[in-house]
Design a protein around this motif. Structure first.
Motif, mmCIF file in Angstrom:
data_model
loop_
_atom_site.group_PDB
_atom_site.id
_atom_site.type_symbol
_atom_site.label_atom_id
_atom_site.label_comp_id
_atom_site.label_asym_id
_atom_site.label_seq_id
_atom_site.Cartn_x
_atom_site.Cartn_y
_atom_site.Cartn_z
ATOM 1 N N ILE A 23 -6.012 -1.614 6.776
ATOM 2 C CA ILE A 23 -5.409 -0.418 7.375
ATOM 3 C C ILE A 23 -6.258 0.093 8.536
ATOM 4 C CG2 ILE A 23 -4.895 2.028 6.977
ATOM 5 C CD1 ILE A 23 -3.985 1.264 4.163
ATOM 6 N N PHE A 24 -7.564 0.200 8.309
ATOM 7 C CA PHE A 24 -8.428 0.733 9.360
ATOM 8 C C PHE A 24 -8.620 -0.265 10.502
ATOM 9 C CE2 PHE A 24 -9.464 3.918 6.198
ATOM 10 C CZ PHE A 24 -9.622 5.052 6.972
ATOM 11 N N THR A 25 -8.454 -1.549 10.220
ATOM 12 C CA THR A 25 -8.466 -2.535 11.304
ATOM 13 C C THR A 25 -7.317 -2.265 12.266
ATOM 14 O OG1 THR A 25 -9.506 -4.259 9.952
ATOM 15 C CG2 THR A 25 -8.253 -4.986 11.869
ATOM 16 N N VAL A 26 -6.147 -1.992 11.707
ATOM 17 C CA VAL A 26 -4.982 -1.670 12.537
ATOM 18 C C VAL A 26 -5.224 -0.387 13.328
ATOM 19 C CG1 VAL A 26 -2.533 -1.051 12.508
ATOM 20 C CG2 VAL A 26 -3.380 -2.838 10.981
ATOM 21 N N LEU A 27 -5.787 0.625 12.669
ATOM 22 C CA LEU A 27 -6.027 1.903 13.345
ATOM 23 C C LEU A 27 -7.043 1.754 14.475
ATOM 24 C CD1 LEU A 27 -6.107 4.372 10.305
ATOM 25 C CD2 LEU A 27 -4.206 3.838 11.837
ATOM 26 N N PHE A 28 -8.093 0.975 14.241
ATOM 27 C CA PHE A 28 -9.063 0.727 15.307
ATOM 28 C C PHE A 28 -8.411 -0.041 16.456
ATOM 29 C CE2 PHE A 28 -12.828 1.389 12.374
ATOM 30 C CZ PHE A 28 -13.379 2.403 13.135
ATOM 31 N N ARG A 29 -7.530 -0.963 16.110
ATOM 32 C CA ARG A 29 -6.849 -1.739 17.151
ATOM 33 C C ARG A 29 -5.957 -0.841 18.005
ATOM 34 N NH1 ARG A 29 -2.212 -4.406 16.724
ATOM 35 N NH2 ARG A 29 -2.253 -4.424 14.448
ATOM 36 N N LEU A 30 -5.388 0.174 17.387
ATOM 37 C CA LEU A 30 -4.533 1.101 18.126
ATOM 38 C C LEU A 30 -5.323 1.956 19.115
ATOM 39 C CD1 LEU A 30 -2.054 2.333 15.359
ATOM 40 C CD2 LEU A 30 -1.593 0.781 17.254
ATOM 41 N N THR A 31 -6.636 2.038 18.931
ATOM 42 C CA THR A 31 -7.456 2.789 19.885
ATOM 43 C C THR A 31 -7.865 1.935 21.075
ATOM 44 O OG1 THR A 31 -9.585 2.240 18.832
ATOM 45 C CG2 THR A 31 -8.398 4.163 17.989
ATOM 46 N N TRP A 122 1.946 -14.146 7.506
ATOM 47 C CA TRP A 122 3.222 -13.442 7.636
ATOM 48 C C TRP A 122 3.169 -12.086 6.938
ATOM 49 C CZ3 TRP A 122 7.011 -11.606 4.287
ATOM 50 C CH2 TRP A 122 8.225 -11.250 4.887
ATOM 51 N N ILE A 123 2.626 -12.068 5.731
ATOM 52 C CA ILE A 123 2.521 -10.811 4.980
ATOM 53 C C ILE A 123 1.582 -9.843 5.685
ATOM 54 C CG2 ILE A 123 1.723 -9.771 2.821
ATOM 55 C CD1 ILE A 123 2.697 -12.241 1.364
ATOM 56 N N ILE A 124 0.447 -10.357 6.165
ATOM 57 C CA ILE A 124 -0.509 -9.506 6.876
ATOM 58 C C ILE A 124 0.130 -8.924 8.132
ATOM 59 C CG2 ILE A 124 -2.662 -9.497 8.186
ATOM 60 C CD1 ILE A 124 -3.068 -9.481 5.200
ATOM 61 N N ARG A 125 0.877 -9.757 8.857
ATOM 62 C CA ARG A 125 1.518 -9.277 10.082
ATOM 63 C C ARG A 125 2.528 -8.174 9.778
ATOM 64 N NH1 ARG A 125 3.513 -13.638 11.541
ATOM 65 N NH2 ARG A 125 5.722 -13.322 11.119
ATOM 66 N N LYS A 126 3.328 -8.369 8.732
ATOM 67 C CA LYS A 126 4.316 -7.358 8.354
ATOM 68 C C LYS A 126 3.636 -6.071 7.890
ATOM 69 C CE LYS A 126 8.077 -9.582 9.242
ATOM 70 N NZ LYS A 126 8.979 -9.101 10.331
ATOM 71 N N PHE A 127 2.557 -6.233 7.138
ATOM 72 C CA PHE A 127 1.815 -5.061 6.668
ATOM 73 C C PHE A 127 1.210 -4.305 7.844
ATOM 74 C CE2 PHE A 127 -2.141 -3.053 5.165
ATOM 75 C CZ PHE A 127 -1.634 -2.250 4.154
ATOM 76 N N ASP A 128 0.629 -5.042 8.788
ATOM 77 C CA ASP A 128 0.041 -4.418 9.976
ATOM 78 C C ASP A 128 1.093 -3.682 10.799
ATOM 79 O OD1 ASP A 128 -2.318 -5.461 9.148
ATOM 80 O OD2 ASP A 128 -2.542 -6.927 10.768
ATOM 81 N N VAL A 131 1.871 -0.413 9.024
ATOM 82 C CA VAL A 131 0.793 0.566 9.212
ATOM 83 C C VAL A 131 0.814 1.113 10.633
ATOM 84 C CG1 VAL A 131 -1.708 0.891 9.265
ATOM 85 C CG2 VAL A 131 -0.668 -0.462 7.437
ATOM 86 N N GLU A 132 1.009 0.224 11.598
ATOM 87 C CA GLU A 132 1.032 0.647 13.002
ATOM 88 C C GLU A 132 2.185 1.606 13.267
ATOM 89 O OE1 GLU A 132 1.400 -1.423 17.438
ATOM 90 O OE2 GLU A 132 0.685 -2.580 15.713
ATOM 91 N N ARG A 133 3.341 1.294 12.709
ATOM 92 C CA ARG A 133 4.508 2.156 12.916
ATOM 93 C C ARG A 133 4.292 3.529 12.279
ATOM 94 N NH1 ARG A 133 7.804 -1.296 11.575
ATOM 95 N NH2 ARG A 133 8.168 -0.777 9.387
#
Length: 230
Positions: A23-31, A122-128, A131-133
């Protein structure tokens, strides 16, 4: 707490750890961080280790990342305390309680299944994507196009923009097609796309998602174009 309950709790803690890191990987990526650096920062914060001076600058130069890092460090501390506590309890209870081997077997099978699932791209991509949305909806654009001011010259400045959300008006258009300099009164000085540095920006270049763009112009013009682009 019995041995079986401690064991199940320990496995749940491990699963929660992996989920939070993702989750926090996605949030950091959004920054504006790349995937590899975002994951490195997430793991570093959760383990309270791994920072170098150069890497820590990525966190210190952004208010959003500092807030994320602060929350992650708190989670990391809680996970460390909980993990040690559960391990100690397991060690103590293993000699006193009657061990239910079926519980251990089911727990191990469940853990293996979770680990296999986490290896699925595939699962990781969908989960990411989920989270991003959710993050974008909840923060109302706070993670969209992180703008970092590098230098100020009276009413103008040089800023680095981490393009995570492409403004509709410039999507799939070259700088020439949108007459970028005159339309937005901004000058693109440099574009960094992955490992490629485009230090001689020409009119046929485009600004794409994931780019790090060095821009010169007024703060209002930069913020109006890139921060209102969701």
């Amino acid at each position: 707490m019995s041995f079986n309950v401690s064991l199940i709790s320990f496995f749940v803690l491990i699963i929660a750890y992996f989920i939070l890191v993702e989750i926090f990987t996605v949030l950091f990526r959004l920054t504006g961080l790349r995937e590899d650096k975002a994951r490195f920062q997430a793991v570093s914060c959760m383990t309270n280790s791994g920072f170098t001076t150069r890497e820590s600058e990525l966190i210190l130069n952004s208010a959003a990342r500092r807030n994320l890092a602060r929350v992650m460090m708190l989670f990391g501390y809680l996970f460390a305390v909980s993990g040690v506590s559960l391990l100690v309890n397991l060690f103590i209870r293993s000699s006193g309680d009657q061990i239910n081997w079926m519980t251990i077997l089911y727990s191990l099978v469940f853990l293996v299944v979770i680990l296999v699932i986490t290896r699925s791209k595939w699962i990781i991509r969908k989960f990411d994507e989920l989270v991003e949305r959710l993050a974008k909806n909840k923060t109302k654009g706070a993670f969209c196009n992180n703008v970092r001011i590098l230098e100020m010259f009276h009413d103008k400045l040089i800023a680095e923009v981490f393009v995570t959300c492409i403004p509709p008006e410039i999507r799939d258009k070259t700088l020439l097609e949108m007459n970028f300099r005159h339309t937005y009164k901004l000058n693109v000085l440099l574009i960094k796309r992955g490992n490629i540095i485009m230090d001689h920006v020409i009119s046929s270049d485009e600004i794409k998602q994931g780019d790090r763009v060095l821009i010169y112009g007024s703060k209002n013009n930069i913020m109006e174009l890139f921060k209102d682009s969701i």
